[in-house]
Design an enzyme around this catalytic site. Structure first.
Site, PDB file in Angstrom:
ATOM      1  N   LYS A 275       1.908 -47.264  23.643  1.00  0.00           N
ATOM      2  CA  LYS A 275       1.109 -46.972  22.455  1.00  0.00           C
ATOM      3  C   LYS A 275       1.139 -48.227  21.592  1.00  0.00           C
ATOM      4  O   LYS A 275       2.126 -48.545  20.932  1.00  0.00           O
ATOM      5  CB  LYS A 275       1.670 -45.771  21.694  1.00  0.00           C
ATOM      6  CG  LYS A 275       0.771 -45.335  20.562  1.00  0.00           C
ATOM      7  CD  LYS A 275       1.211 -43.990  20.007  1.00  0.00           C
ATOM      8  CE  LYS A 275       0.223 -43.442  19.000  1.00  0.00           C
ATOM      9  NZ  LYS A 275      -0.054 -44.342  17.883  1.00  0.00           N
TER      10      LYS A 275
ATOM     11  N   CYS B  88      20.792 -79.213  -5.757  1.00  0.00           N
ATOM     12  CA  CYS B  88      21.266 -77.840  -5.927  1.00  0.00           C
ATOM     13  C   CYS B  88      22.039 -77.446  -4.661  1.00  0.00           C
ATOM     14  O   CYS B  88      21.549 -77.635  -3.549  1.00  0.00           O
ATOM     15  CB  CYS B  88      20.078 -76.911  -6.135  1.00  0.00           C
ATOM     16  SG  CYS B  88      20.542 -75.167  -6.041  1.00  0.00           S
TER      17      CYS B  88
HETATM   18  S1  IVH Z   1      -5.865 -43.036  23.664  1.00  0.00           S
HETATM   19  C1  IVH Z   1      -8.126 -39.428  22.206  1.00  0.00           C
HETATM   20  N1  IVH Z   1      -4.219 -44.950  24.438  1.00  0.00           N
HETATM   21  O1  IVH Z   1      -3.046 -44.501  18.986  1.00  0.00           O
HETATM   22  C2  IVH Z   1      -7.318 -40.548  22.685  1.00  0.00           C
HETATM   23  N2  IVH Z   1      -4.561 -44.597  22.115  1.00  0.00           N
HETATM   24  O2  IVH Z   1      -2.359 -42.081  17.544  1.00  0.00           O
HETATM   25  C3  IVH Z   1      -6.847 -41.490  21.667  1.00  0.00           C
HETATM   26  N3  IVH Z   1      -3.339 -46.135  20.673  1.00  0.00           N
HETATM   27  O3  IVH Z   1      -6.238 -43.878  17.688  1.00  0.00           O
HETATM   28  C4  IVH Z   1      -6.688 -42.857  22.129  1.00  0.00           C
HETATM   29  N4  IVH Z   1      -2.364 -47.266  22.292  1.00  0.00           N
HETATM   30  O4  IVH Z   1      -5.539 -46.331  18.017  1.00  0.00           O
HETATM   31  C5  IVH Z   1      -4.792 -44.298  23.403  1.00  0.00           C
HETATM   32  N5  IVH Z   1      -2.797 -46.615  25.217  1.00  0.00           N
HETATM   33  C6  IVH Z   1      -3.377 -45.965  24.207  1.00  0.00           C
HETATM   34  C7  IVH Z   1      -3.121 -46.326  22.870  1.00  0.00           C
HETATM   35  C8  IVH Z   1      -3.740 -45.604  21.846  1.00  0.00           C
HETATM   36  C9  IVH Z   1      -2.514 -47.139  20.983  1.00  0.00           C
HETATM   37  C10 IVH Z   1      -3.685 -45.714  19.307  1.00  0.00           C
HETATM   38  C11 IVH Z   1      -5.165 -45.489  19.082  1.00  0.00           C
HETATM   39  C12 IVH Z   1      -5.261 -44.054  18.656  1.00  0.00           C
HETATM   40  C13 IVH Z   1      -3.895 -43.793  18.133  1.00  0.00           C
HETATM   41  C14 IVH Z   1      -3.584 -42.321  18.159  1.00  0.00           C
END
Ligand code: IVH
Length: 762
Positions: A148, A481
């Site tokens: 993520k 200093c």
């Molecule tokens: S999938 C409906 N994959 O996390 C699916 N999101 O908390 C949503 N994000 O808005 C997106 N890495 O900005 C997906 N590998 C990943 C991700 C990811 C970061 C972020 C993205 C999303 C947020 C949700």
């Protein structure tokens, strides 16, 4: 079983992928100098596209920067002469956009949803059960685990270009999920985003030429830190975290600035394009794992750490690995995203409100904590900058006890509206200094009542503090200093500068005859260095006025380190906890540091605004300390990356008699004062060339290659420092400029004599 769809070694995966452009193998042997302008333009675009892909996506460049620049310059020149041939997907158009007044709102093909979160195994298993409940009895889904990434999501539309390739049409931010902002000009500047995907690459990936890609835009940690250093130098409040910085950057109205920031886009969804009518925005392939593979095949940057998992145990294993990776990654992640792989199953599971049932975010424990601000101390940095340091009631954040956080400067204190006694939220990034992000006030957390008052005099030497016009920072301008001396020495000795091992905070304090930990926080300007993690410091800070260097000091300046009368075995043995072995090792390290190259010595001097990049640029451009010392503002600003402000501080530094004396002593001790020539023995090393006009036999690339192979450098514009201008037929303004500046002009034959093919083979 965990089946790895992407190996854990990024390089090995990257190597397997193929270029998004048409294969260019044939071009590598091709005779450049194609006579038709459109064909040459097309050839250059394909080469540039291929080499951008090698550089930015695979991280395996084959061309030197100069060679890339030369090809880009040739393309620019051809397009300038034939504006009717310019297309939006040309590599010249990455930073083509003009500053804008605002962004246009655009509706998404399908809403960009967010994810529900889980925080532990139990919650994850509960989610998996809900998933199982939504599928047929006994049907166990396969999952895809992805990192993520902590950035912001964007949607890219690709559409068919005249040549049948796919070309980037728009890039839109998530916005409220339904309507986002058109940031196409800024997305174009992200080098890992292909502006076009060739017919071949589309075929290989099994893609139509109209599709949508969704992914995460992130600002790598290094770029984030660089951005904050620049912001601080400009007196602006630093961005709180890389996500905010990425979001701010993507919404910057000047593509030029965006281009300098080095954003990255990791692709994670592949959807049907706008031509699919009702089905636009639906998944294009049958599984998420196939989508990731196709995206990679098509030339997008797909995060290397992703794999399928057959069970929740596999998912947990991935989560554990990802947590272990977290601090070592060049970008921030805040968890793992788990997606049901099969689109058919995703359809059956559907959505709840704003989030899909078929995906979940497993969030890592927050690296933020709530604690009370007990006191504010003021540390004195290397250049005299006064930094307010928050002394906190100890709080454990992600396994580290944090007792200090930076408050940066008076603007930041004002922005936060923080008072002593307040409860504050503290965040800790990977290797970033903890910082206060907000004041928390509610029924159980009453507001503090003591204003933070900045001192009028230096907390270490008592000298009146000064605020330079237009700057936020207060400074101690007393060059002797004790706090400044400590920081100067620590900086000089640190890793990446003179690299004198064993000369950490405690040793520096001893050499100077100070007691350790007197400065409220180590490194007002480069706090958080490896030697003294900011959050784990000795809680005792210095207060009141310290009279000059204490008795028993061995050194009182950087140069004294090299003075054998002062620093020797016997004198070191008088220090606390220093035995013969330690003394000898330190002396050896000090002696060895004399071999550090000129740019390190320059960096070690601690001139304001002169960081690693600037020091290197100065060393390369001027070649010696003497030339740098003699340079005037005009000479200095001619160097790439050096603006009037930096030029001024460099001038100021070298016009101080104290600094000049220091530099002379360092020279006397044998430190390196001239730049090493790369490719020693090469006939053109240290020389800078500018090519102009059409040469009789060599193409620009061939000429560039020859010059570089012989150790020379090719740059785009003529200055006083240009060694030679190589002019061919129809040379224009560059030739004129060379004549004005008295830069020698040579022709192809003379160049060939200077850089014979022999040296090109060396
Ligand atoms: S999938 C409906 N994959 O996390 C699916 N999101 O908390 C949503 N994000 O808005 C997106 N890495 O900005 C997906 N590998 C990943 C991700 C990811 C970061 C972020 C993205 C999303 C947020 C949700």
């Amino acid at each position: 079983m965990v089946s790895i769809i992407l190996a854990m070694d990024e390089k090995s995966i990257r190597k397997e992928s193929s270029s998004p452009c048409r294969p260019v193998e044939h071009l590598l042997d091709a005779q450049p100098g194609t006579d038709s302008v459109p064909a040459r333009i097309e050839e250059l675009r394909e080469q540039l596209c291929h080499h951008e892909y090698l550089y930015y996506v695979l991280d395996a460049p084959e061309w030197s920067d100069a060679r890339y620049d030369a090809a880009m310059n040739e393309l620019r020149a051809l397009e300038a002469a034939h504006p009717e041939l310019v297309t939006p997907d040309s590599p010249t158009q990455r930073v083509g956009g003009k500053p804008r007044e605002g962004f246009v709102k655009v509706a998404h093909s399908r809403p960009m949803l967010s994810l529900d979160n889980v925080y532990n195994e139990e919650e994850l298993r509960a989610w998996a059960e809900r998933v199982a409940g939504g599928l047929a009895a006994g049907e166990s889904p396969r999952y895809v685990c992805e990192l993520k990434l902590d950035g912001l999501s964007v949607a890219l539309q690709y559409q068919a270009s005249a040549r049948g390739a796919a070309s980037l049409k728009t890039g839109v931010t998530r916005g409220d999920g339904t309507v986002g902002e058109d940031v196409t000009g800024n997305v174009r500047t992200i080098r890992s985003v292909p502006l076009q995907v060739s017919v071949r690459a589309l075929q290989r990936a099994g893609l139509p030429s109209c599709f949508e890609v969704r992914g995460e835009v992130v600002l790598p940690r290094k770029a984030f830190e660089q951005m904050n250093r620049e912001r601080e130098a400009q007196g602006l409040a630093p961005a709180a975290n890389p996500r905010n910085a990425a979001a701010g950057t993507l919404r910057t109205l000047e593509p030029n600035i965006v281009a300098q920031r080095r954003l990255e886009l990791f692709a994670y969804f592949l959807l049907r394009g706008e031509d699919a009518g009702e089905a636009a925005g639906e998944p294009l392939l049958e599984t998420q794992s196939a989508a990731l593979a196709a995206l990679r095949e098509a030339g997008f940057l797909v995060n290397a750490y992703a794999r399928t998992a057959e069970s929740i145990a596999d998912v947990l294993q991935f989560v554990a690995e990802a947590e272990g990776l977290r601090d070592g990654l060049p970008y921030e992640i805040d968890g793992v995203v788990i997606k049901v792989d099969a689109v058919a199953q995703q359809r059956r599971l559907g959505f709840t409100g704003k989030a899909p049932r078929w995906a979940i975010a497993y969030k890592f424990p927050a690296r933020a904590g709530l604690t009370q601000l007990l006191e504010v101390k003021f540390s004195v940095g290397r250049t005299g900058k006064i930094t307010p340091v928050a002394v906190l009631s100890p709080v454990s954040i992600g396994g580290t006890t944090v007792t200090r956080a930076t408050l940066h400067n008076s603007d930041e204190v004002r922005r936060l509206g923080v008072r002593i006694g307040d409860f504050v939220s503290v965040e800790r990034g990977g290797d970033v200094i903890p910082k206060i992000t907000e004041v928390v006030s509610d029924a159980t957390h009453p507001r503090g009542d003591q204003e933070i008052v900045f001192p009028a005099v230096c907390p270490r030497c008592g000298e009146a503090l000064v605020r330079t016009e237009g700057e936020v920072d207060l400074r101690c301008v007393n060059a002797s200093c004790p706090a400044r001396l400590e920081e100067e020495l620590r900086h000089f000795a640190s890793r990446g500068v003179m690299n004198i091992e064993g000369l950490g905070e405690a040793m520096v304090a001893q050499l100077l005859g100070h007691s350790a930990g007197e400065n409220a926080a180590t490194g007002g300007e480069d706090a958080g260095s490896q030697d003294a993690p900011f959050g784990e410091m000795d809680a005792e800070g210095g207060e009141g006025v310290e009279p000059g260097p204490a008795r028993g000091a061995l050194v009182s300046s950087i140069a004294d380190l090299y003075d054998a009368e002062k620093v020797n075995r016997a004198s070191l043995l008088t220090l606390d906890r220093v035995g013969e072995k330690t003394a000898d090792a330190l002396l050896e390290q000090i002696a060895r540091s004399k071999q550090q190259p000129l740019q390190r010595v320059l960096l070690g001097l601690g001139i304001r605004h002169v960081g690693e990049r600037t020091a290197l640029a100065l060393a390369e451009e001027f070649g010696s300390m003497d030339a740098i010392m003699a340079a005037d503002i005009e000479d200095l600003t001619r160097v790439n990356d050096i603006g009037p402000k930096v030029a001024e501080t460099v001038r100021e530094f070298f016009s101080s008699p104290r600094n000049r004396a220091l530099v002379e002593r360092l020279r006397g001790y044998g430190l390196r004062f001239s730049a090493e020539r790369k490719a020693r023995g090469s006939s053109l090393s240290g020389l800078t060339f500018v090519l102009t006009g059409t040469l009789p036999t060599l193409t620009r690339e061939q000429a560039t290659e020859r010059i570089e192979a012989a150790g020379g450098k090719v740059v785009g514009s003529v200055s006083k420092r240009t060694s030679f201008v190589v002019a061919g037929a129809e040379a224009g303004s560059k030739l004129e400029k060379a004549r004005q500046l008295g830069v020698p002009v040579i022709d192809e034959a003379e160049l060939m004599a200077m850089a014979p093919v022999r040296s090109a083979l060396v």
